[in-house]
Design a protein around this motif. Structure first.
Motif, short mmCIF file in Angstrom:
data_model
loop_
_atom_site.label_atom_id
_atom_site.label_comp_id
_atom_site.label_asym_id
_atom_site.label_seq_id
_atom_site.Cartn_x
_atom_site.Cartn_y
_atom_site.Cartn_z
N LEU A 1 1.05 -1.25 0.11
CA LEU A 1 -0.05 -0.14 -0.02
C LEU A 1 1.08 1.20 0.14
O LEU A 1 0.28 2.33 -0.12
CB LEU A 1 -0.94 0.12 1.27
CG LEU A 1 -1.99 -1.02 1.15
CD1 LEU A 1 -2.90 -0.98 2.49
CD2 LEU A 1 -2.92 -0.86 -0.01
N ASN A 2 2.12 1.11 0.61
CA ASN A 2 2.95 2.34 0.39
C ASN A 2 3.10 2.75 -0.90
O ASN A 2 3.72 3.95 -0.91
CB ASN A 2 4.39 2.01 0.84
CG ASN A 2 4.35 2.14 2.63
OD1 ASN A 2 4.43 3.21 3.06
ND2 ASN A 2 4.10 1.10 3.30
N CYS B 1 1.07 3.91 -2.78
CA CYS B 1 0.50 5.10 -3.00
C CYS B 1 1.29 6.57 -2.75
O CYS B 1 0.71 7.61 -3.06
CB CYS B 1 -0.66 5.15 -1.83
SG CYS B 1 -2.10 3.81 -2.30
N MET C 1 -2.84 6.81 4.56
CA MET C 1 -1.39 6.17 4.56
C MET C 1 -0.62 6.36 5.98
O MET C 1 0.23 5.55 6.38
CB MET C 1 -0.50 7.17 3.65
CG MET C 1 -0.67 6.71 1.92
SD MET C 1 -0.36 4.74 1.76
CE MET C 1 -1.95 3.96 1.89
N ASN D 1 -1.94 3.50 7.93
CA ASN D 1 -1.03 2.42 7.41
C ASN D 1 0.30 2.13 7.81
O ASN D 1 0.89 1.09 8.41
CB ASN D 1 -1.17 2.12 5.70
CG ASN D 1 -0.53 1.06 5.16
OD1 ASN D 1 -0.89 -0.25 5.39
ND2 ASN D 1 0.68 1.14 4.30
#
Lengths: 64, 431
Positions: free
Chosen positions: B166-167, B169, B296, B299
């Motif tokens: 997901l990083n 992003c 983020m 996350n």
């Protein structure tokens, strides 16, 4: 040579968790590390550093 | 033929490229996770603050930290593969009980404070997203405990790697803020002091960047993770590549975070925290971009929290002799899972206390981590020179030692600068 033939001649990839454990380099019979002059000096420097940091914390606490 | 016999008969170095890729895929994980999890909530705050205060002028620091972080973590992976033990276990066994317990106490102390910052970030982001932190923080804690409690290392690794993914992003966010490409290239490749010269806040921020990029928990986490995954001697090359890719990823994402902060700098906005920054950037990146920054943040905090808690639980188990593997069910390793849950619960509980001194804790973490890192890394260096145990294949080579003693010297120097700044607050001019 077809890919299928090639695959048969090569090993399948085994996930580490599915593999049998291998003998590692550390075992309990090794005991403590030999204190060479370099190790002694490093630990002495570390003690000094930690002492300095404790003094620093004390300085801050007294200062507050 | 047993699986082990197969893997020993055909070491990875003799495999074709397709098999090498497959081999890498089964070995990869610990290096990527330890590196990407290093971009936790504190890191998001530090890198965005660096961008918001100094624009792109500190990018060169991140580039310098890329090889440093790789060399340090490569040693950790090598130690874990060679010994099948974590860093805490090795300190305990090779330096004795006193140093072992000292290392564990230091680690637990700094980790609990670090975890508080992770949950503080979740609370902060939840608040900005219009959600109730009193609900989101306990839910996150339960989710983090559920993540490790499946009794399968592989399941935990897959889910954690998904969080790492997901990083990506951050790449979109960095593109979205439209950075000045010329300034980015110049400030990455040419070291320079930001306009305003060397000030106290600049020195503190550079120390924070170094302390954030190489954190004490990482040294303990990766060796324990490698041991738990039972990586074999033949996996060393793949583990090195895993660590290298992780190092490039962590610095790449850090650059993206700094560029997002730089957008605020270019707009002339003031920086309080990343959540406030996300809201302030809404006119530039829109509501979706702003929400994405907040997500983020969450996350990063969740990823950091699971890695930091696991490093504590693994190390605690190693020193106390508990069964400590993610392969075990909760009923088979109750103390290990209880240690993990306790770390998570304490940190989440502190954040939920009304009026808790979160800012003091966040600053305290940076100082504590800075103080502890040199001591953790010096044990690593001594262990990697333990030829009696590691032999010539796994022990450090002379060039390793030159690089590592330089890094250790630099870290000690930065800690002493931090100490001097505490004793003499006027040592460097104010901003």
């Amino acid at each position: 040579m077809s890919d299928a033939t090639l695959d048969l001649r090569l090993p399948r990839i085994v996930h580490p968790l599915d593999d049998l454990p291998e003998e590692k380099l550390y075992h309990s019979g090794l005991g403590r590390m030999t204190l060479t002059p370099a190790v002694r000096l490093s630990l002495f420097a570390l003690r000094g550093y930690l002492g300095l940091m404790i003094l620093l914390v004390a300085w801050r606490v007294i200062g507050l | 033929m047993t699986p082990t016999a197969l893997s020993r008969q055909f070491p990875a170095s003799r495999l074709g490229w397709r098999h090498r890729i497959l081999h890498f895929m089964v070995v990869a994980g610990p290096g990527l996770i330890v590196m990407v999890a290093d971009n936790d909530a504190g890191a998001v705050s530090t890198y965005t603050q660096a961008g918001a205060l100094y624009g792109t002028s500190l990018l060169w620091v991140l580039l310098l930290l890329l090889p440093v972080t790789y060399f340090v973590q490569e040693m950790v992976a090598r130690l874990g593969i060679a010994t099948g033990q974590g860093h805490a276990a090795m300190i305990y066994q090779r330096f004795g009980k006193w140093w072992g317990r000292f290392a564990l106490f230091d680690l637990l102390l700094v980790n609990v404070f670090t975890l508080v910052t992770e949950f503080a970030a979740i609370a902060m982001a939840a608040g900005r997203l219009g959600l109730d932190p009193n609900l989101i923080v306990p839910l996150s804690a339960v989710g983090l405990i559920a993540l490790v409690g499946t009794g399968s290392y592989r399941r935990w690794e897959r889910m954690t790697l998904a969080l790492c993914g997901l990083n990506l992003c951050w790449l979109f966010l960095a593109w979205r803020v439209g950075p000045d490409t010329h300034a980015v290239l110049r400030d990455t490749l040419i070291p320079s002091v930001p306009p305003g010269g060397v000030t106290g806040s600049l020195v503190f921020l550079v120390i924070a960047i170094v302390g954030t990029t190489i954190a004490p928990w990482q040294l303990f986490f990766q060796s324990s993770c490698v041991a738990d995954k039972r990586l074999r001697f033949a996996d060393l090359k793949a583990a090195r590549l895993d660590t290298l890719i992780g190092a490039v990823a962590v610095v790449g994402f850090a650059v993206c975070m700094l560029l997002v902060g730089d957008a605020l700098h270019r707009q002339g906005g003031s920086f309080e925290d990343p959540a406030q920054m996300a809201v302030a950037l809404r006119p530039l990146i829109g509501g979706t971009g702003s929400t994405l920054i907040l997500l983020m943040m969450c996350n990063a905090a969740l990823l950091g929290a699971t890695a930091v808690s696991l490093s504590s639980a693994w190390a605690w188990g190693e020193v106390m002799g508990w069964r400590n593997t993610l392969q075990a069910k909760i009923s088979d390793a109750p103390k290990f899972y209880a240690a993990y849950a306790l770390c998570v619960a304490i940190a989440a509980g502190v954040v939920l206390i009304p009026g808790a001194p979160l800012q003091t804790i966040i600053v305290g973490v940076q100082v504590l981590a800075g103080v502890m890192l040199p001591s953790a890394i010096i044990f690593l260096q001594l262990l990697l020179n333990d030829r009696e145990m590691l032999g010539p294949r796994f022990a450090n080579r002379p060039w390793n030692n030159w690089v590592n003693w330089t890094v250790i010297g630099l870290l000690f120097a930065l800690s002493l600068v931090l100490a001097a700044q505490v004793i003499l607050p006027d040592l460097f001019p104010a901003a």
